[in-house]
Design an enzyme around this catalytic site. Structure first.
Site, mmCIF file in Angstrom:
data_model
loop_
_atom_site.group_PDB
_atom_site.id
_atom_site.type_symbol
_atom_site.label_atom_id
_atom_site.label_comp_id
_atom_site.label_asym_id
_atom_site.label_seq_id
_atom_site.Cartn_x
_atom_site.Cartn_y
_atom_site.Cartn_z
ATOM 1 N NE ARG A 32 0.109 1.628 3.385
ATOM 2 C CZ ARG A 32 1.068 2.500 3.621
ATOM 3 N NH1 ARG A 32 2.315 2.095 3.809
ATOM 4 N NH2 ARG A 32 0.844 3.795 3.662
ATOM 5 N N GLY A 33 0.246 2.400 -0.136
ATOM 6 C CA GLY A 33 0.998 3.633 -0.306
ATOM 7 C C GLY A 33 1.075 3.935 -1.796
ATOM 8 C CB ALA A 34 0.244 7.029 -3.691
ATOM 9 N NE ARG A 70 -6.256 0.873 -1.618
ATOM 10 C CZ ARG A 70 -5.580 1.421 -0.603
ATOM 11 N NH1 ARG A 70 -4.282 1.233 -0.481
ATOM 12 N NH2 ARG A 70 -6.200 2.160 0.305
ATOM 13 C CD GLN A 177 -2.931 2.875 6.873
ATOM 14 O OE1 GLN A 177 -3.517 3.189 7.900
ATOM 15 N NE2 GLN A 177 -3.563 2.751 5.727
ATOM 16 C CG ASP A 218 -3.162 8.207 -1.271
ATOM 17 O OD1 ASP A 218 -3.077 8.730 -0.145
ATOM 18 O OD2 ASP A 218 -2.789 7.053 -1.541
ATOM 19 C CG ASN A 228 -2.213 11.635 2.719
ATOM 20 O OD1 ASN A 228 -1.701 10.732 2.061
ATOM 21 N ND2 ASN A 228 -1.840 11.866 3.970
ATOM 22 C CE LYS A 229 -4.975 5.725 4.550
ATOM 23 N NZ LYS A 229 -5.986 4.857 3.869
HETATM 24 O O1 MRU Z 1 -4.536 3.284 2.217
HETATM 25 P P1 MRU Z 1 -3.064 3.475 2.096
HETATM 26 O O2 MRU Z 1 -2.289 2.945 3.244
HETATM 27 O O3 MRU Z 1 -2.528 3.002 0.759
HETATM 28 O O4 MRU Z 1 -2.887 5.060 2.114
HETATM 29 C C1 MRU Z 1 -1.612 5.595 2.068
HETATM 30 C C2 MRU Z 1 -1.551 7.065 2.216
HETATM 31 O O5 MRU Z 1 -2.553 7.720 2.361
HETATM 32 C C3 MRU Z 1 -0.208 7.695 2.072
HETATM 33 O O6 MRU Z 1 -0.106 8.836 2.872
HETATM 34 C C4 MRU Z 1 0.014 8.084 0.607
HETATM 35 O O7 MRU Z 1 -0.254 7.001 -0.240
HETATM 36 C C5 MRU Z 1 1.389 8.552 0.361
HETATM 37 S S1 MRU Z 1 2.580 7.261 0.458
HETATM 38 C C6 MRU Z 1 4.092 7.894 0.053
#
Ligand code: MRU
Length: 328
Positions: A32-34, A70, A177, A218, A228-229
């Site tokens: 996970r993470g963009a 996603r 996270q 994201d 973002n999250k």
């Molecule tokens: O749902 P996730 O864990 O994939 O969400 C991740 C985030 O919101 C991060 O802050 C974002 O992807 C940036 S990662 C460098």
């Protein structure tokens, strides 16, 4: 890939040997993470073509399946699009050439991402006040990228430059996270880290202890609105209220200049069970109504700067982001 659903209690690596396994790993947040899902999707396309007997017939299905995992992080679609462009440029080439070129491209996407994160760190480190605490939300670290991280890249670079900083990590309900991943990552590097629950952020932002907030993204719309999250928006509002700079660290591949503002960013809704239970233990009455948006959008007026590999964008973002993306 390191299974991020099992951290920090277990360190288990997952090996994907077909593109459906990659798609499942993205969907279930093993990865996970963009930026990390952008790299994984590129590798998924390469694996899909590697395994297919008729890639010309299968290519769209491979791309569409990975794209359907996603909806919010634009890096996913960026990674797939990059592979599609390479594939389309190979029309008429032998199948082995196509396979080889896609593998090379996916590896390049990964390597570039690490270099990009280092550049983000280099641009962001001077913005981090010395002898202060940095607050971050979710995990925008090495785990969320191919390595080094975006928000945590800025923190790492500031720390490596000799600044005496420490980090407050929001735990980031419901997927945790911050607790499971950010705290784990930063502790491995020996960067002083304190875990707080999300609802403590306002208290500490008011205290004068926090020098700045740095988060990842994201998807960033053309006007600088940032998805973002979930919970990022609340942190941004509280930062502004208390005069604390709020920075977003993200690669240019997180920009979506096709969207004029953040209202057009699709927000993923995840399963209710992530909210009603913690590690399999119910924490809510059975049958309760639940909302579980995985992301929120922070309006650009709360954003002090967007730190990219090409420099730091400040308001007015419509102009500064286009310039950094090389679109002017
Ligand atoms: O749902 P996730 O864990 O994939 O969400 C991740 C985030 O919101 C991060 O802050 C974002 O992807 C940036 S990662 C460098």
């Amino acid at each position: 890939m390191l299974d991020q659903t099992l951290l920090p209690s277990q360190t288990v690596f997952v090996t994907c040997t077909d593109y459906l396994e990659v798609a499942n790993a993205i969907k279930t947040m093993i990865i996970r993470g963009a930026p990390a899902i952008g790299v994984a999707a590129a590798m998924g396309v390469a694996i899909g073509v590697q395994k297919s007997n008729d890639p010309d017939a299968d290519f769209s299905t491979i791309c569409d399946t990975l794209a359907a995992t996603r909806p919010t992080a634009v890096n996913l679609f960026w990674g797939i699009e990059r592979m599609r462009r390479v594939y389309n440029g190979l029309i008429g080439q032998p199948i082995e050439t196509k396979r080889q070129r896609l593998i090379e491209e996916a590896i390049r996407v990964r390597e570039e991402d690490i270099a990009i994160c280092k550049e983000i760190g280099r641009h962001g480190a001077p913005l981090v006040p010395d002898n202060k605490t940095v607050l971050t939300h979710c995990n925008a670290g090495a785990l969320a990228t191919a390595g080094y991280g975006t928000a945590l890249g800025v923190i790492r670079a500031a720390w490596d430059s000799g600044k005496k900083i420490d980090v407050f990590a929001d735990e980031t309900r419901p997927f945790l996270q911050g607790a499971r991943l950010t705290a784990w990552e930063l502790m491995q590097d020996g960067i002083p880290t304190t875990l707080i629950t999300d609802n403590m952020a306002g208290h500490f932002l008011k205290s004068g202890r926090i020098g700045c907030v740095v988060v990842g993204a994201d998807r960033i719309a053309a006007n600088g609105d940032v998805a973002n999250k979930i919970g990022t928006y609340s942190v941004a509002v509280l930062a502004k209220e208390n005069g604390v700079p709020f920075y977003v660290a993200a690669p240019i591949s997180t920009l979506d200049l096709t969207l004029t503002d953040g209202s057009q960013i699709p927000i993923e809704e995840r399963a209710a069970i992530e909210v009603t239970s913690v590690f399999g233990v119910p924490v809510a009455p059975e049958g309760v109504n639940v909302c579980n948006p995985a992301f929120d959008v922070t309006p650009n007026r709360y954003v002090t700067g967007i730190i990219t590999e090409n420099g730091v964008a400040v308001a007015p973002f419509t102009e500064s982001l286009r310039a950094l993306a090389g679109k002017n």
